[in-house]
Scaffold this motif. Structure first.
Motif, short mmCIF file in Angstrom:
data_model
loop_
_atom_site.label_atom_id
_atom_site.label_comp_id
_atom_site.label_asym_id
_atom_site.label_seq_id
_atom_site.Cartn_x
_atom_site.Cartn_y
_atom_site.Cartn_z
N HIS A 288 66.71 80.44 53.22
CA HIS A 288 67.11 81.24 54.38
C HIS A 288 67.93 82.43 53.88
O HIS A 288 69.00 82.24 53.31
CB HIS A 288 67.90 80.39 55.38
N GLU B 100 71.82 83.14 54.33
CA GLU B 100 72.75 82.09 53.89
C GLU B 100 73.09 82.38 52.42
O GLU B 100 72.53 81.78 51.51
CB GLU B 100 72.11 80.71 54.05
N ARG C 102 67.06 85.39 58.05
CA ARG C 102 66.69 84.00 57.82
C ARG C 102 65.26 83.86 57.29
O ARG C 102 64.98 83.14 56.34
CB ARG C 102 66.83 83.22 59.13
N HIS D 224 72.26 74.92 51.89
CA HIS D 224 72.11 75.73 53.09
C HIS D 224 73.45 76.09 53.69
O HIS D 224 74.50 75.62 53.27
CB HIS D 224 71.31 74.95 54.16
N GLU D 225 73.36 76.94 54.77
CA GLU D 225 74.52 77.23 55.61
C GLU D 225 74.09 77.14 57.07
O GLU D 225 72.92 77.27 57.40
CB GLU D 225 75.04 78.64 55.33
#
Ligand code: ZN
Length: 253
Positions: A61, A64, A102, A142-143
């Protein structure tokens, strides 16, 4: 080499800097494809002897940034040493990362493409994965834009020793643990820990972690820092969490 100053590193400079650090640490670069002029590459380092095979990925993404920067910081610090055989994909969505979005340039969420393989990025990634030996443990970094603290997913159907508690403890040294009891529509199992119970293979679109668990690994973790926190804090959290997990899983029995 001083730590990466995240704010000072332009997205366009990331891939080159990671490649240089990886080669210095004895990694081999395996170019999978090129997207928007930026290489999508895997980096591998095989250590002789009985060692766990560990896989880490980030940057699927593009909005992130802490996870790729955390892997870069760890690579430059020599964390990926002789303790394991390593398989690292630091930037799975180069076009999204360059734009801070993203999805990829076509607007596709790459982390939903592991079943249909419609994108060049994931097609190349899966083609590479199929040539690798099975992994002992995988980490997808991830975030989350909606959470206020760190949390993780664990897929551990064989009941292998968990790394989740160790990672939560490490994250807590750098910031809050997510307090919600339902995260992304799923009930937590413990504070900050989601252990999906429904058969993940029934999902119609496969994220990377589900694909990895189905075909490549016995134990899968997805780590999520909270985008609301300062970037430097998120990077430090990711580094601490992954380092703690690696220390635990590579410790001699
Ligand atoms: Zn994500």
């Amino acid at each position: 080499m001083p730590p990466v100053k995240a704010s000072a590193l332009a997205p366009a400079d990331f891939a080159q800097r990671f490649a240089e650090a990886a080669l210095r640490q004895g990694f081999r670069a395996e170019p999978l494809t090129k997207v928007a002029g930026v290489p999508l590459a895997a980096y591998t380092k095989r250590t002789p002897g009985p060692r766990p095979r560990l896989y880490l990925s980030a940057g699927i993404h593009g909005d992130e940034p802490a996870p790729p920067l955390a892997l870069l910081r760890m690579m430059e610090a020599g964390v990926f040493d002789h303790r394991a055989t390593w398989f690292i994909c630091p930037l799975l969505n180069p076009a999204g990362f360059m734009r801070g979005i993203r999805e990829n340039a076509d607007g596709t969420d790459l982390n939903r493409d592991y079943k249909d393989l419609r994108t060049a990025e994931i097609t190349a990634h899966v083609k590479w994965l199929r040539c690798q030996p099975p992994f002992n443990t995988t980490f997808c970094l991830h975030e989350d834009w909606e959470s206020t603290g760190f949390y993780l997913y664990e897929l551990n159907p064989e009941g292998l020793p968990t790394l989740a508690d160790t990672m939560i403890a490490a994250a807590r040294d750098h910031g809050p643990i997510e307090t919600a009891t339902v995260i992304d529509g799923r009930e937590i199992d413990e504070p900050g820990i989601i252990r999906p119970v429904a058969d993940p293979l029934m999902r119609e679109t496969w994220p990377e972690a589900i694909y990895l668990r189905a075909h490549h690994t016995r134990r899968s973790y997805t780590l999520e820092t909270a985008s609301a926190q300062p970037l430097e804090q998120r990077i430090a959290t990711q580094v601490a969490v992954v380092t703690a997990a690696l220390n635990k899983t590579t410790r001699p029995a």
